[in-house]
Write a protein that holds these residues in place. Sequence first.
Motif, mmCIF file in Angstrom:
data_model
loop_
_atom_site.group_PDB
_atom_site.id
_atom_site.type_symbol
_atom_site.label_atom_id
_atom_site.label_comp_id
_atom_site.label_asym_id
_atom_site.label_seq_id
_atom_site.Cartn_x
_atom_site.Cartn_y
_atom_site.Cartn_z
ATOM 1 N N ASP A 1 -0.899 -25.295 18.142
ATOM 2 C CA ASP A 1 -0.028 -24.134 18.527
ATOM 3 C C ASP A 1 1.103 -24.862 19.123
ATOM 4 N N PHE A 2 2.636 -24.062 18.816
ATOM 5 C CA PHE A 2 3.613 -24.220 19.359
ATOM 6 C C PHE A 2 4.063 -22.823 19.600
ATOM 7 N N GLY A 3 3.667 -22.211 20.640
ATOM 8 C CA GLY A 3 3.605 -20.471 20.901
ATOM 9 C C GLY A 3 4.813 -20.064 21.090
ATOM 10 N N LYS A 4 5.693 -20.868 22.035
ATOM 11 C CA LYS A 4 7.011 -20.387 22.580
ATOM 12 C C LYS A 4 8.140 -20.615 21.295
ATOM 13 N N PRO A 5 8.903 -19.536 21.153
ATOM 14 C CA PRO A 5 10.033 -19.919 20.139
ATOM 15 C C PRO A 5 10.800 -20.555 20.872
ATOM 16 N N ASN A 6 11.761 -21.249 20.056
ATOM 17 C CA ASN A 6 13.073 -22.126 20.502
ATOM 18 C C ASN A 6 14.227 -21.770 19.382
ATOM 19 N N PRO A 7 15.186 -21.393 19.825
ATOM 20 C CA PRO A 7 16.391 -21.384 19.294
ATOM 21 C C PRO A 7 16.901 -22.523 18.416
ATOM 22 N N PHE A 8 16.486 -23.760 18.902
ATOM 23 C CA PHE A 8 16.961 -25.034 18.251
ATOM 24 C C PHE A 8 15.947 -25.702 17.541
ATOM 25 N N THR A 9 16.405 -26.444 16.242
ATOM 26 C CA THR A 9 15.591 -27.295 15.689
ATOM 27 C C THR A 9 15.119 -28.313 16.467
ATOM 28 N N LEU B 1 8.038 -37.341 13.411
ATOM 29 C CA LEU B 1 8.928 -36.558 14.118
ATOM 30 C C LEU B 1 8.375 -35.237 13.410
ATOM 31 N N ILE B 2 7.778 -34.277 14.013
ATOM 32 C CA ILE B 2 7.492 -33.033 13.574
ATOM 33 C C ILE B 2 8.834 -32.146 13.769
ATOM 34 N N VAL B 3 9.008 -31.517 12.638
ATOM 35 C CA VAL B 3 10.250 -30.614 12.478
ATOM 36 C C VAL B 3 9.711 -29.112 12.744
ATOM 37 N N LEU B 4 10.224 -28.533 13.791
ATOM 38 C CA LEU B 4 9.975 -27.371 14.075
ATOM 39 C C LEU B 4 11.467 -26.739 14.057
ATOM 40 N N LYS B 5 11.526 -25.799 12.849
ATOM 41 C CA LYS B 5 13.005 -25.131 12.781
ATOM 42 C C LYS B 5 13.152 -24.104 13.743
ATOM 43 N N GLY B 6 14.450 -23.701 14.260
ATOM 44 C CA GLY B 6 14.467 -22.932 15.236
ATOM 45 C C GLY B 6 14.560 -21.664 14.863
ATOM 46 N N GLY B 7 14.276 -20.702 15.880
ATOM 47 C CA GLY B 7 14.057 -19.260 15.205
ATOM 48 C C GLY B 7 13.617 -18.550 16.591
ATOM 49 N N THR B 8 13.241 -17.244 15.820
ATOM 50 C CA THR B 8 12.604 -16.314 16.973
ATOM 51 C C THR B 8 11.445 -16.311 16.978
ATOM 52 N N ARG B 9 10.364 -17.151 16.197
ATOM 53 C CA ARG B 9 8.910 -17.398 16.409
ATOM 54 C C ARG B 9 8.557 -18.495 16.775
ATOM 55 N N GLY B 10 7.364 -18.555 17.426
ATOM 56 C CA GLY B 10 6.646 -19.876 17.519
ATOM 57 C C GLY B 10 5.760 -20.221 16.309
ATOM 58 N N TYR B 11 5.072 -21.332 16.499
ATOM 59 C CA TYR B 11 4.166 -22.012 15.350
ATOM 60 C C TYR B 11 2.762 -21.977 15.633
ATOM 61 N N THR C 1 9.370 -47.455 2.353
ATOM 62 C CA THR C 1 9.725 -47.361 1.185
ATOM 63 C C THR C 1 11.025 -46.305 1.328
ATOM 64 N N GLY C 2 11.083 -45.516 2.258
ATOM 65 C CA GLY C 2 12.085 -44.719 2.355
ATOM 66 C C GLY C 2 12.530 -43.629 1.251
ATOM 67 N N SER C 3 13.486 -42.898 1.413
ATOM 68 C CA SER C 3 13.942 -41.861 0.801
ATOM 69 C C SER C 3 15.183 -41.777 0.287
ATOM 70 N N GLU C 4 15.930 -41.662 -1.105
ATOM 71 C CA GLU C 4 17.047 -41.408 -1.401
ATOM 72 C C GLU C 4 17.860 -40.380 -0.844
ATOM 73 N N GLU C 5 17.218 -39.180 -0.554
ATOM 74 C CA GLU C 5 17.916 -38.157 0.237
ATOM 75 C C GLU C 5 17.239 -37.838 1.552
ATOM 76 N N PHE C 6 17.694 -37.104 2.553
ATOM 77 C CA PHE C 6 17.054 -36.732 3.685
ATOM 78 C C PHE C 6 16.760 -35.182 3.293
ATOM 79 N N LEU C 7 15.496 -35.144 3.163
ATOM 80 C CA LEU C 7 14.742 -33.785 2.325
ATOM 81 C C LEU C 7 14.616 -32.812 3.483
ATOM 82 N N LEU C 8 15.286 -32.748 4.319
ATOM 83 C CA LEU C 8 15.233 -31.603 5.635
ATOM 84 C C LEU C 8 15.547 -30.256 5.031
ATOM 85 N N GLU C 9 14.676 -29.203 5.263
ATOM 86 C CA GLU C 9 14.949 -28.035 4.686
ATOM 87 C C GLU C 9 15.811 -27.198 5.813
ATOM 88 N N GLY C 10 16.817 -26.522 5.295
ATOM 89 C CA GLY C 10 17.504 -25.479 6.256
ATOM 90 C C GLY C 10 18.679 -26.132 6.798
#
Length: 424
Positions: free
Chosen positions: A346-354, A390-400, A415-424
């Motif tokens: 769990d990552f209960g606490k929300p955080n405004p930043f990614t 690196l686990i990506v936790l998008k910023g927002g008003t809720r926890g995970y 192998t790498g990736s042609e694009e950086f496929l980060l959402e948002g």
Amino acid sequence: MNLHRKPIPVGEAIQRVMNVPSSTKIEKIPLEQADERILAQEVAATHAIPPFDKSPYDGFAIKAEDTAHATKEDPMTFRVTEEIGAGHRASKPLQSGEAVRIMTGAEIPEGATCVAMFEICHTHEQDGQSYMTIKREMQPDQNIIKKASETKEGTPLVSSGTAVNPGVKALLATFGYSEVEVYKKPVVGVFATGTELLDIDQPLEPGKIRNSNAYMVLSQVNRSGAEAKYFGKLADDFDTCYKAITEALQKVDVLITTGGVSVGDYDLMPLIYEKLGAEVLFNKIGMRPGSVTTVAHANGQLLFGLSGNPSACYVGFELYTYPYLQKMLDRKNPYHPVIDAALGTDFGKPNPFTRFIRGYISYEEGKVVVYPAGMDKSAVVTSLAKTNVLIVLKGGTRGYQKGEGVQAILLEDETGSEEFLLEG
Ligand SMILES: Nc1nc2c(c(=O)[nH]1)N[C@H]1C(S)=C(S)[C@@H](COP(=O)(O)OP(=O)(O)OC[C@H]3O[C@@H](n4cnc5c(N)ncnc54)[C@H](O)[C@@H]3O)O[C@H]1N2
Ligand code: MOO
Ligand SMILES: [Mg+2]
């Protein structure tokens, strides 16, 4: 000091870095030294594989038509004329009724059309002559690896920009590349800044800490396929830092500093960039840790001002420096791959930043689960030892919650990736 920096999104920051043109240089090195280097040439088959019809088994080369009526009741017997191991060739063409004892990898004798494995053949000697008997019919081309059946001459096999792995090396050796053209490793200078820093062989003193960032970053540079050049640590003194940095810039392609990029009285990097006349691409990013990561551009060179806090420094390197170094090596896939995974805790606490949580990957019942590697704070060093994602936790008003789907950035996948496929 401008205390009100405007944060930009991570994707935008990466784009600004990757938009800076880079140049590559090529060198020729012995194949033995080519592990993990990036190919600067296309590799095509310079000859067919295999270059001749060869036997996949230890057995007897014969004419298939000679076995046309061979059965248990009415077997066919051949006169064994000679024996050839791999590397040897039959001395004469094979005639009807003859068999050549042949080993795996040896060239099929002229006139032979199949190979019968030892396991189905019976041998006997009579008057000093060897004979072989077979009780079944064989088909033409049975048990023959045909010339060029794997690869035809001229087939393109590996493209420029590919990392040399054991398989690529096997190909290069197959085609006789005793030397290979690779991209020169970009030379990356590293300074650690901070009056509090002790060398690693010094005993602890009150108020001081050992310089861990430099060694961490040097290792990240090496892991990225570039050449690290350590220039030592610098006290927080403007003239000393400015002189050392301007001198170092003459000797490197890219310069990394750690520390001194925030808004403190001894955070000198912003003033140094100013005096250098460097264009600051950004100095605040909407992320944690590493929000103060600063990248500046002077005379075609990039200066990566990584944070002093160890976790922030680590993350800043992987997100911004790593892909640029891959670009400098002309890699087709410059980015770390981003995958979907289940959160292991769990990552209960929300955080405004990614947030980019230092984590590790685990495979559980066929599913990919990611766990934090330790304390989640910018100043933490201990969690880095276990980190491979690196686990990506998008910023927002809720926890995970545990089990929730998240994105994770793989740090140890080549192998790498042609694009950086980060959402948002
Ligand atoms: N008023 C504000 N203060 C801070 C802000 C802010 O926005 N406003 N940002 C914070 C954030 S976020 C970070 S991250 C740090 C970044 O600090 P700097 O990059 O300027 O780094 P330093 O001040 O030089 O050092 C910070 C920290 O890291 C330790 N350090 C430095 N170098 C090393 C090294 N080579 N090995 C190990 N540890 C190192 C240093 O001792 C400090 O503890 O600023 C916040 N402040
Ligand atoms: O740059 Mo700081 O790391 O966001 O904690
Ligand atoms: Mg500071």
